[in-house]
Motif scaffolding. Structure first.
Motif, mmCIF file in Angstrom:
data_model
loop_
_atom_site.group_PDB
_atom_site.id
_atom_site.type_symbol
_atom_site.label_atom_id
_atom_site.label_comp_id
_atom_site.label_asym_id
_atom_site.label_seq_id
_atom_site.Cartn_x
_atom_site.Cartn_y
_atom_site.Cartn_z
ATOM 1 N N ARG A 158 37.152 76.837 12.491
ATOM 2 C CA ARG A 158 38.252 77.597 13.075
ATOM 3 C C ARG A 158 37.645 78.783 13.811
ATOM 4 N N GLY A 159 38.467 79.455 14.659
ATOM 5 C CA GLY A 159 37.899 80.574 15.396
ATOM 6 C C GLY A 159 38.724 80.964 16.597
ATOM 7 N N TYR A 160 38.037 81.460 17.643
ATOM 8 C CA TYR A 160 38.722 81.932 18.842
ATOM 9 C C TYR A 160 37.768 81.863 20.020
ATOM 10 N N ILE A 161 38.339 82.041 21.211
ATOM 11 C CA ILE A 161 37.552 82.078 22.443
ATOM 12 C C ILE A 161 37.768 83.445 23.073
ATOM 13 N N LYS A 162 36.671 84.124 23.360
ATOM 14 C CA LYS A 162 36.770 85.438 23.984
ATOM 15 C C LYS A 162 36.756 85.255 25.501
ATOM 16 N N VAL A 163 37.687 85.937 26.174
ATOM 17 C CA VAL A 163 37.814 85.879 27.633
ATOM 18 C C VAL A 163 37.362 87.228 28.184
ATOM 19 N N ILE A 164 36.331 87.201 29.052
ATOM 20 C CA ILE A 164 35.721 88.449 29.514
ATOM 21 C C ILE A 164 35.607 88.430 31.035
ATOM 22 N N GLY A 165 36.008 89.530 31.675
ATOM 23 C CA GLY A 165 35.852 89.644 33.115
ATOM 24 C C GLY A 165 36.808 90.639 33.720
ATOM 25 N N ASN A 166 36.380 91.254 34.849
ATOM 26 C CA ASN A 166 37.229 92.167 35.615
ATOM 27 C C ASN A 166 37.761 93.326 34.767
ATOM 28 N N GLY A 167 36.860 93.809 33.883
ATOM 29 C CA GLY A 167 37.228 94.952 33.053
ATOM 30 C C GLY A 167 38.183 94.614 31.929
ATOM 31 N N VAL A 168 38.369 93.311 31.640
ATOM 32 C CA VAL A 168 39.311 92.879 30.607
ATOM 33 C C VAL A 168 38.564 92.076 29.557
ATOM 34 N N GLU A 169 38.936 92.263 28.295
ATOM 35 C CA GLU A 169 38.426 91.427 27.215
ATOM 36 C C GLU A 169 39.597 91.082 26.300
ATOM 37 N N THR A 170 39.877 89.794 26.179
ATOM 38 C CA THR A 170 40.984 89.348 25.339
ATOM 39 C C THR A 170 40.578 88.056 24.644
ATOM 40 N N LYS A 171 41.478 87.457 23.861
ATOM 41 C CA LYS A 171 41.130 86.280 23.071
ATOM 42 C C LYS A 171 42.160 85.171 23.240
ATOM 43 N N PHE A 172 41.651 83.911 23.207
ATOM 44 C CA PHE A 172 42.482 82.727 23.033
ATOM 45 C C PHE A 172 42.232 82.233 21.612
ATOM 46 N N HIS A 173 43.210 82.291 20.740
ATOM 47 C CA HIS A 173 43.013 81.891 19.351
ATOM 48 C C HIS A 173 43.141 80.380 19.192
ATOM 49 N N LEU A 174 42.226 79.818 18.368
ATOM 50 C CA LEU A 174 42.308 78.412 18.006
ATOM 51 C C LEU A 174 43.173 78.281 16.758
ATOM 52 N N SER A 175 43.183 77.111 16.149
ATOM 53 C CA SER A 175 43.997 76.888 14.956
ATOM 54 C C SER A 175 43.499 77.723 13.787
ATOM 55 N N ASN A 176 44.413 78.137 12.917
ATOM 56 C CA ASN A 176 44.034 78.851 11.696
ATOM 57 C C ASN A 176 43.471 77.912 10.638
ATOM 58 N N GLU A 177 43.683 76.616 10.839
ATOM 59 C CA GLU A 177 43.183 75.631 9.889
ATOM 60 C C GLU A 177 41.786 75.160 10.305
ATOM 61 N N PHE A 178 40.992 74.756 9.312
ATOM 62 C CA PHE A 178 39.684 74.177 9.608
ATOM 63 C C PHE A 178 39.887 72.747 10.101
ATOM 64 N N LYS A 179 39.360 72.426 11.284
ATOM 65 C CA LYS A 179 39.512 71.091 11.848
ATOM 66 C C LYS A 179 38.359 70.812 12.798
ATOM 67 N N THR A 180 38.125 69.562 13.091
ATOM 68 C CA THR A 180 37.017 69.189 13.984
ATOM 69 C C THR A 180 37.463 69.063 15.434
ATOM 70 N N ASP A 181 38.768 68.867 15.654
ATOM 71 C CA ASP A 181 39.281 68.745 17.023
ATOM 72 C C ASP A 181 40.196 69.925 17.323
ATOM 73 N N HIS A 182 39.912 70.599 18.419
ATOM 74 C CA HIS A 182 40.729 71.739 18.848
ATOM 75 C C HIS A 182 41.237 71.467 20.266
ATOM 76 N N HIS A 183 42.559 71.503 20.415
ATOM 77 C CA HIS A 183 43.169 71.294 21.733
ATOM 78 C C HIS A 183 44.124 72.458 21.990
ATOM 79 N N VAL A 184 43.848 73.254 22.998
ATOM 80 C CA VAL A 184 44.704 74.398 23.313
ATOM 81 C C VAL A 184 45.019 74.409 24.801
ATOM 82 N N LYS A 185 46.199 74.943 25.112
ATOM 83 C CA LYS A 185 46.602 75.125 26.507
ATOM 84 C C LYS A 185 47.080 76.560 26.633
ATOM 85 N N LYS A 186 46.387 77.348 27.439
ATOM 86 C CA LYS A 186 46.652 78.776 27.488
ATOM 87 C C LYS A 186 46.843 79.254 28.923
#
Length: 720
Positions: A67-95
């Motif tokens: 489980r975890g997250y993706i950090k988005v960095i650029g143009n003076g901005v830093e934010t996150k795309f969160h993945l599932s809170n559950e432990f899993k091997t496949d992660h599919h997100v649309k953000k």
């Protein structure tokens, strides 16, 4: 005791150190999780789409549950795309490109994606690069919900039928939570609203059975489907509404909104009345009583209604199987006596959620009391709108009135600013004056008014909908004086209201206009343009009809009508309806048929003709130019047309001379409808009537003629 406890603790510690007891925790393998596959699409996105897709699609596969997250960095901005809170091997997100830290879209530019993962053993992946993507600055946005439609339709929901009748489908450009809202177009009322459901695969579907949230079948009509949706690609997205104009309309036809009448008669049986009349002058007839039987456990409310189906008194509420009784003393809600006339009992049956009203066939009558009659010279109004402001008993809305329906006026009620009308025997209603037109205008004695100042005209006598303003000196024909307002007729035929403070009554004004003679003009042509006679123009201008007109000469025309250019080559002529005209009479005059007049003018045969109404009629393209020595008789013989038809179509005065160069329309052939007689030398109206076994009056009426009107040899007249 203390020494025993210390010894026990030491013993446990030795066991742990020796490995005999192992703490319960995940195995520490000290290896961070690994990516098996990854994809990030597309390379360019824009918030809410538009010129680019509206969201990133990220697919990740790991070698173990993470489980975890993706950090988005650029143009003076830093934010996150969160993945599932559950432990899993496949992660599919649309953000969506959304800054969740500041709750606003990411600005235009390039951004890098850094992956942070943790496995169940707490081993971590820090800042693994997933590549970059671009945020575009588009001026347009892509709708979250689109292509809303229902199929099949129309639907016809029936009593006791509950299965789905139609499927409402729509597309979602991004993951969303959605609900279906169905509103009736006629009144904007919401009849159905579903709960929220999640749309992930881009297509949403919802089945509907044509019932409201209480389970009752909705009324017939057209409904608008609205999808309320929340964008799931960013955190604090609002719920927005989406519809698609005419494409998201659903029609309900022939549905059982009310319980079918056959079913109502199975539920309730009405018994015959022993007495059905209340007579105010007979103490033995001051009440009507009745009974009915319920065959099922339902709730019933019994009402007294008048001839307009308007409820005027509640008789009571009844429930349970068995026989029930009611009584009525001829009064209404407020205990006042009702108007003389017919009344009926209606039963409002509620079996939850279905409801319906059963109207009794037994007529009740009230006599010897309040009698409402319509004056003999009552003016008649016609409803001019689809949804008139029409109230009946105690201001109940009267829904029985339809556009085009006619009602006689009893009186104008200033306190209501409404016309009191007779809906049916014993039933009166009040209708807003702006929602009706006076019909029998020609029977109203002519009265005229003049604006004493700049005045404002309104659609009704209540300063409601403004029509426009008129300058001081403007004249109007007065139709009625309703309270402090004049109801007037404009030159266009429209009827509006002007306050009496801005008007004064005057004598009928003389209507004239001016015309400047042009090259090629002759008196006959000018007369045709203004729908007047040559003799009228001659007298108004003191002309010698044998003199030529001069180019630039100004003529006074005895009418205020706008000129209609005369074009004798037009396929259709025009005829102005006069008093006493009927379609049959006009067809006879114009040498055509009733059917041709109806089709050419798109007439409703249920509507009366209006005096001054212009009708088109088929004419021949043949035009005769008057030459030296021509007479009407010679021209009629030359073209084999009735003399009278030639006179009528060209609106000629037989006592006036034809003019050289005058153009005459030649009608098509001979009359085709009815029986006709060709006038012979020495004939009179009396001789013709006697010979054909009719009366002079009937003969004159059939030909729209007067007794002093001259007839000519060769003229064809209609035989009644």
């Amino acid at each position: 005791m203390i020494s025993q406890r210390i010894g026990f603790i030491l013993l446990i510690t030795l066991f742990i150190l020796s490995g005999s007891i192992t703490p319960v925790q995940a195995e520490q393998d000290n290896k961070p999780p690994q990516l098996v596959s990854q994809s990030v699409t597309p390379q360019v996105v824009a918030f809410k789409g538009g010129g680019a897709p509206g969201a990133l699609t990220i697919n990740l596969e790991t070698n173990e549950p993470t489980r975890g997250y993706i950090k988005v960095i650029g143009n003076g901005v830093e934010t996150k795309f969160h993945l599932s809170n559950e432990f899993k091997t496949d992660h599919h997100v649309k953000k969506a490109p959304w800054n969740s830290s500041e709750s606003k879209p990411l600005p235009e530019g390039e951004y890098s994606l850094k992956l942070y993962l943790q496995d169940e053993a707490l081993n971590q992946m820090h800042g693994y690069s997933l590549g970059t993507f671009q945020v575009a600055d588009t001026q347009t946005s892509s709708s979250l919900i689109y292509d809303i439609m229902a199929s099949p339709q129309p639907i016809s929901p029936k009593y006791k039928q509950t299965e789905p009748l139609t499927t409402i489908k729509f597309n979602a450009s991004r993951p969303a939570k959605a609900k279906v809202v169905i509103k009736r177009n006629k009144d904007g009322q919401t009849y159905f609203e579903s709960g929220f459901f999640t749309v992930k695969d881009g297509t949403g579907e919802f089945e509907w059975n044509g019932r409201d949230n209480e389970g009752r079948i909705v009324p017939n009509g057209k409904y608008t489907i609205t999808i309320k949706a929340k964008d799931l690609t960013y955190g604090d997205a609002p719920v927005e509404s989406y519809s698609r104009d005419n494409f998201s309309v659903l029609a309900v036809e022939n549905g059982d909104h009310d319980i079918p009448q056959d079913r109502l008669k199975e539920i309730l049986t009405e018994h015959p009345l022993e007495q059905s009349t209340i007579n105010r002058n007979d103490d033995q007839k001051n009440e009507i009583s009745g009974t009915f039987t319920l065959h099922e456990d339902v709730n019933v409310t019994a009402w007294i209604e008048n001839g307009a189906n308007v409820h005027i008194k509640r008789l009571g509420t009844f429930s349970g199987k068995g026989k029930h009784s009611f009584a009525w003393d001829g009064t209404e809600f407020m205990r006042g006596s009702v108007i003389d006339g017919p009344y009926y009992v209606s039963y409002y049956i509620d079996e939850g959620p279905a409801r319906g009203e059963l109207h009794s066939d037994n007529e009740l009558r009230v006599e010897g009391g309040i009698d409402v009659t319509v004056p003999k010279d009552a003016q008649v109004v016609k409803i001019n709108t689809e949804n008139p402001d029409f109230s009946a008993f105690y201001d109940q809305d009267y829904h029985g009135a339809r556009k085009g329906e006619r009602f006689p006026i009893i009186e104008y009620v200033e306190g209501r600013q409404a016309y009191k009308t007779l809906i049916s025997e014993g039933a009166v209603g009040y209708i807003a004056p702006e929602h009706v037109d006076l019909l029998n205008v020609d029977s109203i004695p002519e009265k005229w008014g003049e604006a004493t100042q700049k005045v404002t005209a309104y659609r009704g006598p209540n300063h409601g909908v403004k029509y426009g303003t008129f300058e001081k000196g403007k004249t109007f024909r007065i139709l009625r004086h309703d309270g402090v307002y004049y109801r007037v007729e404009l030159n266009t035929g429209e009827q509006v209201y002007i306050h009496e403070n801005g008007m004064k009554e005057i004598e009928k004004p003389k209507e004239t206009s001016t015309y400047v003679v042009k090259s090629g003009d002759v008196l006959w042509k000018i007369a045709q343009m203004y729908d007047v006679t040559v003799d009228q123009i001659v007298k108004e201008n003191n002309l010698d009809p044998n003199d030529y007109l001069k180019i630039g000469q100004t003529l006074t025309i005895p009418t205020s009508k706008k000129p209609i250019p005369f074009n004798p080559d037009e396929k259709n002529g025009e005829y102005v309806v006069k008093s006493g005209d009927t379609l049959w009479k006009i067809a006879s005059k114009l040498n055509t048929t009733i059917d041709q007049l109806i089709k050419l003018n798109q007439l409703d045969t249920n509507e009366y003709l209006m005096i001054g109404q212009t009708l088109k009629y088929p004419t021949s393209k043949t035009v005769h130019m008057v030459e030296g020595g021509d007479t009407l008789w010679k021209i009629s013989q030359k073209y084999d047309v009735p003399l009278d038809n030639l006179i009528q179509i060209n609106d000629l005065d037989p006592s006036e001379y034809l003019y050289y160069g005058q153009k005459l329309i030649i009608p098509q052939g001979k009359p085709v409808d009815g029986d006709y007689y060709t006038v012979q030398s020495g004939d009179t109206w009396w001789k013709i009537a006697k010979a054909h076994k009719t009366t002079v009056t009937m003969l004159l009426e059939a030909n729209d003629a007067t007794g002093d009107q001259v007839i000519y040899p060769g003229q064809q007249i209609v035989l009644p």
